[in-house]
Design an enzyme around this catalytic site. Structure first.
Site, short mmCIF file in Angstrom:
data_model
loop_
_atom_site.label_atom_id
_atom_site.label_comp_id
_atom_site.label_asym_id
_atom_site.label_seq_id
_atom_site.Cartn_x
_atom_site.Cartn_y
_atom_site.Cartn_z
N ASN A 90 0.80 -1.21 0.00
CA ASN A 90 0.00 0.00 0.00
C ASN A 90 0.84 1.28 0.00
O ASN A 90 0.39 2.30 -0.52
CB ASN A 90 -0.92 -0.04 1.24
CG ASN A 90 -1.53 1.30 1.56
OD1 ASN A 90 -2.48 1.72 0.90
ND2 ASN A 90 -0.99 1.99 2.55
N TYR A 155 3.40 9.65 -11.41
CA TYR A 155 2.61 8.81 -10.48
C TYR A 155 1.76 7.83 -11.27
O TYR A 155 1.73 6.63 -11.00
CB TYR A 155 1.72 9.73 -9.63
CG TYR A 155 0.74 8.99 -8.73
CD1 TYR A 155 1.12 8.50 -7.49
CD2 TYR A 155 -0.58 8.78 -9.14
CE1 TYR A 155 0.22 7.82 -6.66
CE2 TYR A 155 -1.49 8.10 -8.33
CZ TYR A 155 -1.09 7.62 -7.10
OH TYR A 155 -1.99 6.94 -6.30
N ALA A 157 2.16 6.73 -14.21
CA ALA A 157 2.99 5.69 -14.85
C ALA A 157 3.39 4.62 -13.84
O ALA A 157 3.44 3.43 -14.17
CB ALA A 157 4.22 6.32 -15.48
N LYS A 159 1.61 3.57 -11.48
CA LYS A 159 0.45 2.71 -11.23
C LYS A 159 0.18 1.78 -12.43
O LYS A 159 -0.38 0.70 -12.26
CB LYS A 159 -0.77 3.57 -10.87
CG LYS A 159 -0.60 4.33 -9.55
CD LYS A 159 -0.32 3.39 -8.37
CE LYS A 159 -0.20 4.12 -7.05
NZ LYS A 159 0.05 3.21 -5.91
#
Ligand SMILES: NC(=O)c1ccc[n+]([C@@H]2O[C@H](COP(=O)([O-])OP(=O)(O)OC[C@H]3O[C@@H](n4cnc5c(N)ncnc54)[C@H](O)[C@@H]3O)[C@@H](O)[C@H]2O)c1
Length: 266
Positions: A90, A155, A157, A159
């Site tokens: 996470n 960011y 990218a 994910k």
């Protein structure tokens, strides 16, 4: 007759936001949680809060970019609990703004935490998950992995990386009895989005809370039978994300691009 042992989970980035809510939710359901984070002050308040729950929360320092520390923490947790039913990768950070105006070293750190952190977690957990029947690895993707998002390009990218890794390992690790799933929230009200203002946050707002995502994570760990039978890998969170995911699947490429361009206000 001996009681069934508590199921156990390692959660990274557990001191705040989605990770913290997930730790409390699972401990509320009787799980033993290994809650790890850089933020040891936040972990101390989490441990206090957990005192009243039926499960247990064990806390410890972890920088997910450090593969050796990650392996040490997971091994230590399993040495104490005897099993590992799940890992929730996470921990993540979000940098927003014009790509060329964001310091490259900070972007590299964002890549390290959001991508290599997940790789490190999966390596650290693999042998323990393999040894535990019905185990699962859950990775935090994002609605920004549906189509590249302006103003959070780096960011977004990272994910896409999480999405690809999840899809591939879900297939590859089936023979080891490990499911791999990704969680897809749109913007969630946490510290991550406190100071974020992009065209998309202006247009879509921030409608989800950490409990919405924690519930989706619990649903990915223990999917209802139809989702289990469908071998569901991706778990969207909220109606907006579901609409975006569906729209991008059935729209021509030019339309998906136009929608994303307009949402970002470009
Ligand atoms: N908030 C959102 O809008 C949103 C939307 C989609 C996906 N997500 C994803 O959900 C996850 C959690 O986000 P959040 O909103 O709860 O964020 P948050 O900022 O509230 O919490 C993130 C936690 O991760 C920890 N962390 C950061 N770097 C770390 C590192 N190197 N090692 C260990 N811990 C570290 C922080 O200390 C913090 O406790 C992230 O992967 C994020 O990308 C968030």
């Amino acid at each position: 007759m001996s009681a069934r042992p508590a199921r156990t989970v390692v959660i990274t980035g557990a001191a705040a936001g989605i990770g913290r809510r997930t730790a409390l939710t699972l401990a509320g359901n009787g799980w033993t949680v290994g809650a790890f984070d850089l933020d040891e002050t936040g972990l101390a308040t989490l441990a206090d809060e957990a005192g009243r729950l039926p499960g247990r929360i064990l806390t410890g320092h972890l920088d997910v970019t450090d593969a050796a520390e990650f392996a040490e923490r997971v091994d230590g947790f399993v040495a104490e609990t005897g099993r590992l039913d799940a890992i929730v990768n996470n921990a993540g950070i979000l940098l927003a703004g014009r790509f060329e105006e964001i310091d490259v070293a900070k972007q590299h750190r964002e890549i390290d935490i959001n991508t290599k952190g997940v790789v490190n977690g999966l390596h650290a957990a693999f042998a323990h998950l393999k040894a535990t029947p019905g185990s699962v690895a859950v990775n935090l993707a994002s609605a920004s992995a549906i189509y590249g998002q302006a103003e959070i390009a780096n960011y977004s990218a990272t994910k896409f990386f999480v999405r690809g890794l999840t899809e591939a390992l879900d297939i590859e690790w089936k023979r080891h009895g490990i499911r791999v799933a990704a969680i897809w929230p749109l913007y969630v009200q946490t510290a991550m989005t406190d100071d974020i203002k992009t065209g998309t946050t202006d247009r879509l707002g921030i409608k989800l809370g950490p409990q919405d995502v924690a519930d989706a994570i619990v649903g990915a760990i223990d999917p209802p039978l139809p989702r289990r039978l469908a071998k569901q890998v991706h778990f969207t969170v909220g109606a907006q994300t579901r609409a975006m995911a569906l729209g991008s699947r059935f729209s021509p490429a030019w339309l998906t691009r136009a929608v994303n361009k307009n949402l970002a206000g470009h």
